[in-house]
Every structure is written in C-alpha cells, then in structure tokens.
Design a protein around this motif. Structure first.
Motif, PDB file in Angstrom:
ATOM      1  N   GLY A  14       0.830  -1.214   0.000  1.00 32.13           N
ATOM      2  CA  GLY A  14       0.000   0.000   0.000  1.00 32.13           C
ATOM      3  C   GLY A  14       0.856   1.251   0.000  1.00 32.13           C
ATOM      4  N   ARG A  15       0.260   2.349  -0.463  1.00 37.30           N
ATOM      5  CA  ARG A  15       0.968   3.618  -0.589  1.00 37.30           C
ATOM      6  C   ARG A  15       1.530   4.131   0.747  1.00 37.30           C
ATOM      7  NH1 ARG A  15       0.955   7.921  -4.461  1.00 37.30           N
ATOM      8  NH2 ARG A  15       2.814   9.021  -3.829  1.00 37.30           N
ATOM      9  N   ASP A  16       0.830   3.799   1.858  1.00 34.00           N
ATOM     10  CA  ASP A  16       1.270   4.311   3.154  1.00 34.00           C
ATOM     11  C   ASP A  16       2.157   3.334   3.916  1.00 34.00           C
ATOM     12  OD1 ASP A  16      -0.130   6.659   2.728  1.00 34.00           O
ATOM     13  OD2 ASP A  16      -2.001   5.774   3.471  1.00 34.00           O
ATOM     14  N   GLU A  17       2.425   2.195   3.293  1.00 32.81           N
ATOM     15  CA  GLU A  17       3.293   1.194   3.937  1.00 32.81           C
ATOM     16  C   GLU A  17       4.711   1.772   4.042  1.00 32.81           C
ATOM     17  OE1 GLU A  17       2.953  -2.465   5.558  1.00 32.81           O
ATOM     18  OE2 GLU A  17       1.418  -1.851   4.113  1.00 32.81           O
ATOM     19  N   PRO A  18       5.337   1.729   5.244  1.00 29.87           N
ATOM     20  CA  PRO A  18       6.709   2.251   5.327  1.00 29.87           C
ATOM     21  C   PRO A  18       7.670   1.444   4.448  1.00 29.87           C
ATOM     22  CG  PRO A  18       5.886   1.558   7.508  1.00 29.87           C
ATOM     23  CD  PRO A  18       4.819   1.217   6.509  1.00 29.87           C
ATOM     24  N   VAL A  19       8.651   2.133   3.873  1.00 31.94           N
ATOM     25  CA  VAL A  19       9.667   1.443   3.071  1.00 31.94           C
ATOM     26  C   VAL A  19      10.724   0.905   4.031  1.00 31.94           C
ATOM     27  CG1 VAL A  19      11.393   1.692   1.244  1.00 31.94           C
ATOM     28  CG2 VAL A  19       9.286   3.060   1.168  1.00 31.94           C
ATOM     29  N   THR A  20      10.983  -0.400   3.985  1.00 36.35           N
ATOM     30  CA  THR A  20      11.997  -0.965   4.898  1.00 36.35           C
ATOM     31  C   THR A  20      13.307  -1.215   4.139  1.00 36.35           C
ATOM     32  OG1 THR A  20      11.387  -3.242   4.392  1.00 36.35           O
ATOM     33  CG2 THR A  20      10.191  -2.178   6.218  1.00 36.35           C
ATOM     34  N   ALA A  21      14.388  -1.344   4.929  1.00 35.89           N
ATOM     35  CA  ALA A  21      15.700  -1.638   4.328  1.00 35.89           C
ATOM     36  C   ALA A  21      15.646  -2.989   3.607  1.00 35.89           C
ATOM     37  CB  ALA A  21      16.769  -1.651   5.414  1.00 35.89           C
ATOM     38  N   ASP A  22      14.885  -3.937   4.168  1.00 39.58           N
ATOM     39  CA  ASP A  22      14.782  -5.266   3.537  1.00 39.58           C
ATOM     40  C   ASP A  22      14.133  -5.167   2.153  1.00 39.58           C
ATOM     41  OD1 ASP A  22      15.973  -6.454   5.631  1.00 39.58           O
ATOM     42  OD2 ASP A  22      14.127  -7.242   6.551  1.00 39.58           O
ATOM     43  N   GLU A  23      13.092  -4.328   2.065  1.00 36.79           N
ATOM     44  CA  GLU A  23      12.411  -4.164   0.764  1.00 36.79           C
ATOM     45  C   GLU A  23      13.390  -3.599  -0.274  1.00 36.79           C
ATOM     46  OE1 GLU A  23       9.009  -1.523   0.839  1.00 36.79           O
ATOM     47  OE2 GLU A  23       8.840  -1.527  -1.355  1.00 36.79           O
ATOM     48  N   VAL A  24      14.150  -2.572   0.132  1.00 34.77           N
ATOM     49  CA  VAL A  24      15.109  -1.957  -0.799  1.00 34.77           C
ATOM     50  C   VAL A  24      16.176  -2.986  -1.181  1.00 34.77           C
ATOM     51  CG1 VAL A  24      16.803  -0.107  -1.103  1.00 34.77           C
ATOM     52  CG2 VAL A  24      14.672   0.350   0.138  1.00 34.77           C
ATOM     53  N   GLN A  25      16.650  -3.740  -0.174  1.00 29.66           N
ATOM     54  CA  GLN A  25      17.669  -4.769  -0.446  1.00 29.66           C
ATOM     55  C   GLN A  25      17.155  -5.791  -1.458  1.00 29.66           C
ATOM     56  OE1 GLN A  25      21.096  -5.361   1.024  1.00 29.66           O
ATOM     57  NE2 GLN A  25      20.890  -6.438  -0.929  1.00 29.66           N
ATOM     58  N   ARG A  26      15.924  -6.268  -1.258  1.00 26.15           N
ATOM     59  CA  ARG A  26      15.363  -7.276  -2.171  1.00 26.15           C
ATOM     60  C   ARG A  26      15.300  -6.732  -3.607  1.00 26.15           C
ATOM     61  NH1 ARG A  26      12.238  -8.706   2.347  1.00 26.15           N
ATOM     62  NH2 ARG A  26      10.629  -7.166   1.867  1.00 26.15           N
ATOM     63  N   THR A  31      18.861  -6.426  -5.028  1.00 31.14           N
ATOM     64  CA  THR A  31      19.421  -7.758  -5.345  1.00 31.14           C
ATOM     65  C   THR A  31      18.812  -8.279  -6.637  1.00 31.14           C
ATOM     66  OG1 THR A  31      19.685  -8.189  -2.986  1.00 31.14           O
ATOM     67  CG2 THR A  31      19.817 -10.093  -4.440  1.00 31.14           C
ATOM     68  N   ALA A  32      17.490  -8.081  -6.785  1.00 30.83           N
ATOM     69  CA  ALA A  32      16.824  -8.554  -8.006  1.00 30.83           C
ATOM     70  C   ALA A  32      17.397  -7.857  -9.240  1.00 30.83           C
ATOM     71  CB  ALA A  32      15.320  -8.296  -7.903  1.00 30.83           C
ATOM     72  N   ALA A  33      17.724  -6.562  -9.094  1.00 29.98           N
ATOM     73  CA  ALA A  33      18.214  -5.808 -10.252  1.00 29.98           C
ATOM     74  C   ALA A  33      19.700  -6.008 -10.498  1.00 29.98           C
ATOM     75  CB  ALA A  33      17.911  -4.319 -10.057  1.00 29.98           C
ATOM     76  N   HIS A  34      20.505  -6.181  -9.421  1.00 24.02           N
ATOM     77  CA  HIS A  34      21.973  -6.147  -9.581  1.00 24.02           C
ATOM     78  C   HIS A  34      22.670  -7.423  -9.136  1.00 24.02           C
ATOM     79  CE1 HIS A  34      21.804  -1.853 -10.542  1.00 24.02           C
ATOM     80  NE2 HIS A  34      20.883  -1.785  -9.598  1.00 24.02           N
ATOM     81  N   GLY A  35      21.917  -8.404  -8.643  1.00 26.50           N
ATOM     82  CA  GLY A  35      22.537  -9.657  -8.218  1.00 26.50           C
ATOM     83  C   GLY A  35      22.964  -9.616  -6.757  1.00 26.50           C
TER      84      GLY A  35
END
Ligand SMILES: Cc1cc2nc3c(=O)[nH]c(=O)nc-3n(C[C@H](O)[C@H](O)[C@H](O)COP(=O)(O)OP(=O)(O)OC[C@H]3O[C@@H](n4cnc5c(N)ncnc54)[C@H](O)[C@@H]3O)c2cc1C
Length: 448
Positions: free
Chosen positions: A218-230, A233-237
C-alpha cells in the motif's frame, strides 16, 4: 498583517515568497515541517530554471553544491542533447533540490514560520484567514504551494481531475556496504525512464525501484531496508548490500491538474496544482516557473495597479504549460513499460529523435527554453530588476511608469515583463504594451 501568506516552504513556495518580497510586499511562509528538509526529490535543474535563478542573483549560492553539468536532458531515458539550445546555460545542473530551496530561503526578509501546518482556510471579500500550527493568520491573499498532497486543495474541495496511479515506485537514498561491479562512481543525473541506482555525493546512492513487491504494498506502507535490499538484489545480483537507508518514499504515476489555479483569494502553484510521474525531470522546473509567473502579477494586484485580467492570466498562461508536461510524462511512462508493444513504439521514437529538428523541438520543450505565452514574443534572459519592476532597454520610457519599469541602456529595444518575457521589441506599441501588462501610468507623475 502580511500582504500574502504562502503555504509550504518547498522550492515553489519559497520562490513565490522571494518574488513577492522583491516587489516590496510583506509575506509570511507557513511550513508544516519543524526543520528545513535535507532530503531531495529532484536532483536536477533544467536550463530555464537556471536562467531564472541566475537573473535573480540566486544561482551563486547554489553553484557550490552543483555536482555535474549535463549537456543533455532525456525523454523517457532517450538522451536529448542541449548543446545547441539558445541559452547561456545549455545544460542541466546536477544539484539536490534541498540546496536550491535553502539558497532561496536564505534570501527571504521574513523567516519561514515552521511547525506551522495549515489546517484550515477561510476566505471572504477582504482576505484570507489561515489556521496554521494552531494559530490564525490573516492576509489579503494565500499562495498554496503545499505540495502534491496539498491540504489547501483538500480544504477548498478544489477539483483535481486526471488519472490515478497505476504503478507504484520507491525512491530511496542509501549507503552501500557492498557494491556491484561496474557501478559508476561519479555523480550522475537519472537518465532512465525509471528504475536506477546512481551515485550521489558523500557515499550516498539514489535508487528508484518498481518491482512486483512495490505494486503489492500500500501507498502508506513504510519502506523498509529489507524491501530496498530485495529490489536491488533482483536488479543487480547478490553482490550488492545496502548499508543504511537514509530516506525513502513511495510515489506513483498519477497525473492530475487543478481545473482552476485561482480560487478567489487563493492561488495554487507547483505540485499543489499539478502532479505527474517525475520522468524527464520537469516538476521542479514547472513549480519554479509558476512562482515567477505568479509573483509579479499578485504583487501588482496587491498594490492596486494590476490591469484587468492580469492576475487571472496566471491560470491562463500556466495551466496549458503543466497540461503539456502531464501529456509528456504520460507518454514517457508508456515508453518505459517493459512490454513488446511499448518497445516497438520506443524504437520508432528513438528513430524520430535522431532527426535533428525533432530532437531540437523536444529539447526546447523539456528544458523550458522554448516556452512562450500568448502576447509574448521571446524569453529575455536579462538580469531582473532588484525590486521586481519590468525592464525597458534601448528606448525612452514614457512619463508615469518609473515606479513599475526600470530603464537600461541597450542597443536592442525591448520591454521585459518582471518574469523575463519580452512584450515589446521596438517599433510602435510601447504604450499599448505598458498598459496591457502594467496597468495605468501614475497620475501624480503625469500631472507633475
Ligand atoms: C522521486 C522523485 C524524483 C524527482 N526528480 C525530479 C527531478 O529530477 N527534476 C524535477 O524537476 N523534478 C523532480 N521531481 C519533482 C519535484 O521534486 C517536485 O515537482 C517539487 O518538489 C515541487 O516543489 P513544490 O515546492 O511545489 O512542492 P514540495 O517540494 O512538495 O514542497 C511542499 C512543501 O509544503 C509543505 N507542506 C505540506 N503540507 C503542508 C501544510 N498543510 N501546511 C504547511 N506546509 C505544508 C511540505 O512540508 C513542503 O515543504 C521528483 C519527484 C520525485 C517524487
């Protein structure tokens, strides 16, 4: 009591306040946040914004923070060369938005009132009462520059038609504990339609991601470090490791625009008036140009010498410009969609943009350099008068206008509006242009 209140100390609100103060008005900026932000959505200034800031003597304070001069913009990631643009500044300046805002704020006479979120607006025939930070503030006018989620827009129930977001993206500034090989080291402006990892200064990286997970949350869901990491990783390995997430936010591709920029004594500007996917780097440019278009017109209205319709010409001139940017960003978003049909259109557009005339036309549009308004013959790029007056060069000024027009020597005759657009360039018609844009001459001066 100030002449004008401004809601929001983003770049648009600050430049609007600067313009109004320059014209001699008392202005109070009301800002929700307790501290100036150090976070920057925009990383670049388009050439027309650079001109406007230079004309006002604001560029010098921004220059030390400029990381790169890029001789190009882009259309959905397709490079658009700027080198042949007719300007002193044929490049984008790579500079974080927070530095642009800070440079403007430092030049305001009246400090921004912080911790002052606008929560109520009431207007009557004589003025506007704005409740902010629990206190009432009264002024003749309100400039609403409180961003894409504008509270003032909601409070006024202003129609904001357009398209809803179909994709959801995350922007994050991070440090990296481990870097993938081949990642550029120097500061760069984004050139892809969306989805990138770019070095900023000080060991920080800017990333924008929009994978399946972002669409689900959802739009108001906080962005976590794990989400950014995932996502990285998907984009750069597996070779990439996020250290710290310094700032993160979700945004989408909604494209909406106010039907009316003026609601009686409230005038909307910047993201409060129009939102779109920030592809092509045009949002900040739009907001800054709104501010300089509005400033002198509202100042003339407050001082009582605005010709009929001048203040309404703010909407008439600026609404079509933002409508065109919304159109452009929607087209750019389609070109960035990873599917075979979009790829086919992208290939055709790539070919078209190899035609010099087509590329030049797009460069004029995205840079803001090609912009003119009805009744305006050209962009002037001359130093603005320190007190917000128009400028007449290379011609004698008729009596009664000196309080509104600064005269300068110059071989080329021209009358330049306070926002830098030429409305007379020699021959007959100087008096008409003065009346059209600046009202009536001062009677006292005519009788003297
Ligand atoms: C990820 C991303 C990247 C972008 N990149 C670029 C780019 O490269 N180039 C470009 O030109 N544009 C870019 N943009 C767009 C650009 O950042 C915006 O267009 C710009 O910030 C608009 O400025 P503004 O002053 O109108 O609004 P904002 O910057 O949003 O400022 C609004 C201000 O109002 C304040 N406020 C909000 N509510 C209230 C309230 N109730 N009372 C008082 N104050 C309030 C906020 O705290 C804020 O200070 C990007 C946007 C995003 C999301």
């Amino acid at each position: 009591m100030p002449d004008v209140l401004v809601a929001g100390a983003g770049p648009t609100g600050l430049l609007a306040a600067f313009e109004l103060e320059r014209a001699g008005l008392d202005v109070l900026v009301l800002e929700r946040d307790a501290q100036p932000t150090t976070q920057s959505k925009a990383l670049g200034l388009q050439p027309r914004s650079v001109e406007v800031l230079a004309e006002r003597g604001l560029l010098a304070a921004i220059e030390p923070h400029v990381q790169v001069r890029l001789p190009a913009g882009h259309f959905s990631g397709l490079p658009i060369g700027y080198t042949d643009l007719p300007t002193r500044f044929p490049y984008q300046l790579g500079v974080e938005q927070a530095h642009v805002a800070a440079a403007i704020e430092a030049r305001l006479r009246t400090p921004v009132l912080r911790d002052a979120a606008v929560t109520a607006v009431a207007q009557d025939d004589d003025g506007v009462t704005v409740t902010a930070g629990g206190r009432d503030h009264r002024a003749g006018w309100l400039v609403a520059a409180d961003g894409g989620h504008s509270t003032v827009r909601t409070l006024l129930g202003a129609a904001f038609p357009g398209t809803s977001a179909r994709i959801s993206l995350v922007v994050a500034d991070v440090t990296l504990a481990a870097k993938p090989t081949g990642l550029a080291d120097g500061w760069q402006l984004p050139s892809q339609a969306s989805g990138y990892l770019l070095p900023l200064s000080g060991g920080r990286y800017r990333t924008v991601v929009f994978g399946e997970e972002q669409q689900r949350l959802g739009r108001d869901e906080p962005v976590t470090a794990d989400e950014v990491q995932r996502a990285l990783t998907a984009a750069h390995g597996p070779g990439i490791e996020v250290g710290e997430v310094l700032w993160a936010s979700r945004f989408g591709d909604a494209a909406r625009q106010l039907e009316h920029y003026r609601h009686s004594r409230v005038l909307f500007a910047g993201d409060a008036a129009h939102i779109h996917l920030p592809v092509g780097g045009q949002g900040l440019n739009l907001g800054l140009q709104d501010a300089v278009n509005l400033g002198w017109k509202l100042a003339a209205q407050v001082r009582g010498h605005a010709p009929d319709g001048l203040l309404d010409s703010y909407h008439d001139e600026r609404h079509p410009v933002a409508a065109r940017v919304l159109l452009s960003t929607r087209a750019q978003a389609v070109l960035g969609v990873p599917d075979p049909d979009a790829a086919a259109v992208r290939e055709i557009v790539t070919g078209l943009l190899a035609v010099p005339e087509a590329r030049h036309a797009v460069a004029l549009e995205i840079s803001g350099i090609g912009l003119t308004y009805p009744g305006v013959s050209a962009r002037a790029d001359v130093p603005a008068a320190a007190d917000g007056r128009a400028v007449l060069a290379g011609a004698a000024l008729p009596d009664g206008w000196a309080d509104r027009v600064e005269t300068r020597a110059g071989a080329e005759p021209q009358l330049v509006r306070p926002d830098g657009y030429v409305v007379w360039s020699g021959g007959p018609g100087l008096e008409d242009a003065l009346h059209t844009w600046l009202g009536q001459p001062t009677t006292a001066a005519l009788l003297a």
